[in-house]
Design a protein around this motif. Structure first.
Motif, PDB file in Angstrom:
ATOM      1  N   LEU A  32       0.727  -1.634   0.078  1.00 32.12           N
ATOM      2  CA  LEU A  32      -0.125   0.007   0.180  1.00 32.12           C
ATOM      3  C   LEU A  32       0.816   1.453   0.041  1.00 32.12           C
ATOM      4  CD1 LEU A  32      -2.675  -0.783   1.896  1.00 32.12           C
ATOM      5  CD2 LEU A  32      -3.292  -0.552   0.262  1.00 32.12           C
ATOM      6  N   VAL A  33       2.022   1.055   0.615  1.00 32.36           N
ATOM      7  CA  VAL A  33       2.436   2.141   0.443  1.00 32.36           C
ATOM      8  C   VAL A  33       3.515   2.343  -1.035  1.00 32.36           C
ATOM      9  CG1 VAL A  33       4.937   3.052   1.283  1.00 32.36           C
ATOM     10  CG2 VAL A  33       3.375   2.409   2.571  1.00 32.36           C
ATOM     11  N   GLY A  34       3.802   1.631  -1.551  1.00 27.13           N
ATOM     12  CA  GLY A  34       4.653   1.171  -2.696  1.00 27.13           C
ATOM     13  C   GLY A  34       3.366   1.951  -3.869  1.00 27.13           C
ATOM     14  N   ALA A  35       2.211   1.684  -3.296  1.00 30.84           N
ATOM     15  CA  ALA A  35       0.703   2.437  -4.319  1.00 30.84           C
ATOM     16  C   ALA A  35       0.412   3.924  -3.828  1.00 30.84           C
ATOM     17  CB  ALA A  35      -0.105   1.581  -4.508  1.00 30.84           C
ATOM     18  N   GLY A  36       1.183   4.334  -2.945  1.00 34.17           N
ATOM     19  CA  GLY A  36       1.179   5.864  -2.943  1.00 34.17           C
ATOM     20  C   GLY A  36      -0.145   5.976  -2.204  1.00 34.17           C
ATOM     21  N   ILE A  37      -1.268   4.581  -1.329  1.00 34.25           N
ATOM     22  CA  ILE A  37      -2.484   4.738  -0.511  1.00 34.25           C
ATOM     23  C   ILE A  37      -2.357   4.987   1.233  1.00 34.25           C
ATOM     24  CG2 ILE A  37      -3.964   3.412   0.370  1.00 34.25           C
ATOM     25  CD1 ILE A  37      -4.413   2.181  -2.567  1.00 34.25           C
ATOM     26  N   LEU A  38      -0.945   3.989   1.620  1.00 33.06           N
ATOM     27  CA  LEU A  38      -0.538   4.675   2.390  1.00 33.06           C
ATOM     28  C   LEU A  38       0.120   5.453   3.429  1.00 33.06           C
ATOM     29  CD1 LEU A  38      -1.480   3.421   5.438  1.00 33.06           C
ATOM     30  CD2 LEU A  38       0.697   1.344   5.591  1.00 33.06           C
ATOM     31  N   LYS A  39      -0.043   6.705   3.565  1.00 37.39           N
ATOM     32  CA  LYS A  39       1.257   7.926   3.616  1.00 37.39           C
ATOM     33  C   LYS A  39       1.829   8.241   4.641  1.00 37.39           C
ATOM     34  CE  LYS A  39       1.448   9.294  -0.076  1.00 37.39           C
ATOM     35  NZ  LYS A  39       2.694   9.000  -1.069  1.00 37.39           N
TER      36      LYS A  39
END
Length: 500
Positions: free
Chosen positions: A256-263
């Motif tokens: 999710l971090v890599g997908a830019g969703i978890l910030k």
């Protein structure tokens, strides 16, 4: 001369519960690829209109077998589906199958619910009741050499230092199993949960602790060992460098971090990431199995043999340090995902107010906006559900995000490393002179594996994804500068207005 692991497992028949889980699949893969076993029986519960045989066919297509498919595809024919369920008496295994399994000599009980917020009834039925049924089944195996109970490094979370030994449970496992029969009302049982699990942050650790107590009570009746791995993450190099097993738990958060969703993530600045690389954990467990067998050959031990895998003695990094290095070295860009919403990267904070502010501004608001656009274009909204799930996952993980647990590390690390040196079971990563370089290298390989094996993205699209991410980064930085300009201009005009 000491018996090698290959010789120990030669022509063995093995029974695995939880074979469709992360640890179970990795165990099966290593046994098939590196040991000449005769047969592996896998307990599979028919579900979603899929029979056990159909689930086995699906299991054989799991990405973890990608090397095995290429090198030894015929080894997968040694897998046998065993229809059953750990929550049923006798594991729900039919009499004909029990007779067929008479030559099983090794049992790996990996089945468990790993949800931290599982209702107490379900957690007790699966983690304690399932263990009891597995032990009872093992008692019918006349050729049994070792029963391996896979527990967790966090089964005694009320201790600051955990040793590789059995700790008595604060409650009686028999009483707890009787309680779920005598209290049919789930509402009442859920209301009692917090009082029952005092000292434990969740039902997962509580029931895994009870299961260890149960196993200990059987130690004079069966040859038993307990294996406690910490957080099982990517592999160092086996079956392939950085291989990532599942989008569940911590691996899902990295994705999710890599997908830019978890910030943003709420955790202590000094919290270590205590990990057990998947391949190192499996190789260690296979070594402990042989050690347990040798110990019982000398006679029943006075205490239950317990083995642990923890990185606290050889990986000194905190989670924040690793994450910051991943950002600094642009590992996210190196493995840019096609399924990328915003620019990858995450802010780690131990301030609850800052965390909540960032959750709202950098996760919830963008998710609501994008879901609104999806609705306008006739599509089903999806992002807000993902954001909510990530938030809930991090909330139930809170007890582990602000606590460090000390231990002697990997049990018998030097001994098993020496025994397996130069073999397919080598543990050379434990003694790598540049542990920081190893962690960073493995983290980069993990991101590439998430991209290829979990998100199923074509490696040929990597360069295009990197270019798109570069453009997104430029737009993002430009937007930040524009907003900063607007803020400074507003402040300046406000200042002028108040003085003139």
């Amino acid at each position: 001369m000491a018996q090698s692991l290959v010789d120990f497992y030669e022509d063995s028949e093995i029974f695995v519960t939880g074979g469709s889980g992360v640890v179970g699949k990795a165990l099966i893969e290593k046994l098939l690829r590196s040991c000449n076993v005769r047969r592996i029986y896998v307990l599979l519960r028919p579900r979603r209109e899929l029979s056990a045989e159909q689930r086995l066919l699906k299991l054989r297509q799991a990405t973890i077998f990608h090397v095995l498919h290429r090198q030894k595809p015929h080894e997968l024919d040694k897998l046998v589906a065993v229809p059953g369920d750990v929550s049923l008496p006798g594991l729900g295994i039919a009499a004909a199958m029990v007779e067929r399994m008479a030559q099983v000599s090794l049992v790996y009980h990996c089945a468990a619910t790993v949800r931290f917020d599982e209702p107490l009834r379900v957690a007790l039925q699966l983690n304690v009741g399932g263990t009891l049924e597995a032990l009872r089944f093992a008692e019918t195996l006349s050729q049994l050499r070792v029963f391996v109970h896979v527990s967790t490094f966090y089964s005694n979370p009320y201790l600051k230092r955990v040793e590789p030994r059995f700790y008595s449970s604060p409650m009686d496992w028999r009483l707890c199993l009787r309680m779920i029969d005598e209290i049919p009302d789930d509402g009442m049982l859920n209301a009692l949960t917090r009082k029952l699990i005092v000292g434990f942050p969740n039902t997962y650790t509580f029931t895994k602790n009870l299961a260890e107590s149960l196993v200990n009570d059987y130690r004079s009746r069966l040859p038993l060992i307990v294996y406690r791995p910490s957080i099982v993450l990517f592999a160092v190099d086996d079956p392939s460098p950085g291989f990532s097993p599942s989008l569940m738990g911590a691996m899902g958060l990295f994705a999710l971090v890599g997908a830019g969703i978890l910030k943003t993530v709420y955790l202590g600045k000094d919290t270590r990431l205590d990990i057990t690389p998947q391949d190192m954990g499996i190789k260690s467990m296979l070594s402990y199995t042989k050690k347990g067998h040798e110990q019982y050959q000398r006679g029943p031990p006075r205490e239950l043999p317990v083995y642990m895998s923890s990185s606290c003695t050889h990986v000194p990094h905190t989670f924040t340090q690793i994450a910051e290095q991943m950002d600094t070295l642009e590992l996210w860009k190196g493995a840019a995902f096609e399924k990328n919403l915003m620019v990858p990267g995450c802010h780690y904070t131990d301030n609850r107010w800052v965390y909540q502010f960032l959750v709202v501004t950098k996760q919830i608001l963008p998710a609501l906006l994008i879901d609104l656009l999806l609705r306008l274009f006739g599509q089903r909204p999806q992002l807000m559900g993902v954001v909510r799930k990530a938030y809930q996952t991090l909330e139930v993980m809170q007890p582990f995000m602000f606590n460090n647990y000390d231990s002697p590390g990997v049990t018998h690390k030097d001994e098993i490393s020496k025994e397996n040196e130069g073999t397919e079971f080598h543990l050379s990563a434990f003694n790598d002179p540049d542990i920081n370089g190893l962690v960073i290298r493995a983290s980069g390989q993990m991101l590439h594996s998430i991209r290829t094996h979990l998100l199923r993205e074509d490696p040929r699209t990597l360069q295009r994804s990197q270019r798109i991410l570069t453009v997104k980064t430029i737009i993002y930085q430009g937007l930040r500068l524009f907003l900063l300009y607007k803020l400074l201009r507003w402040l300046w005009l406000s200042f002028l207005g108040s003085h003139f």
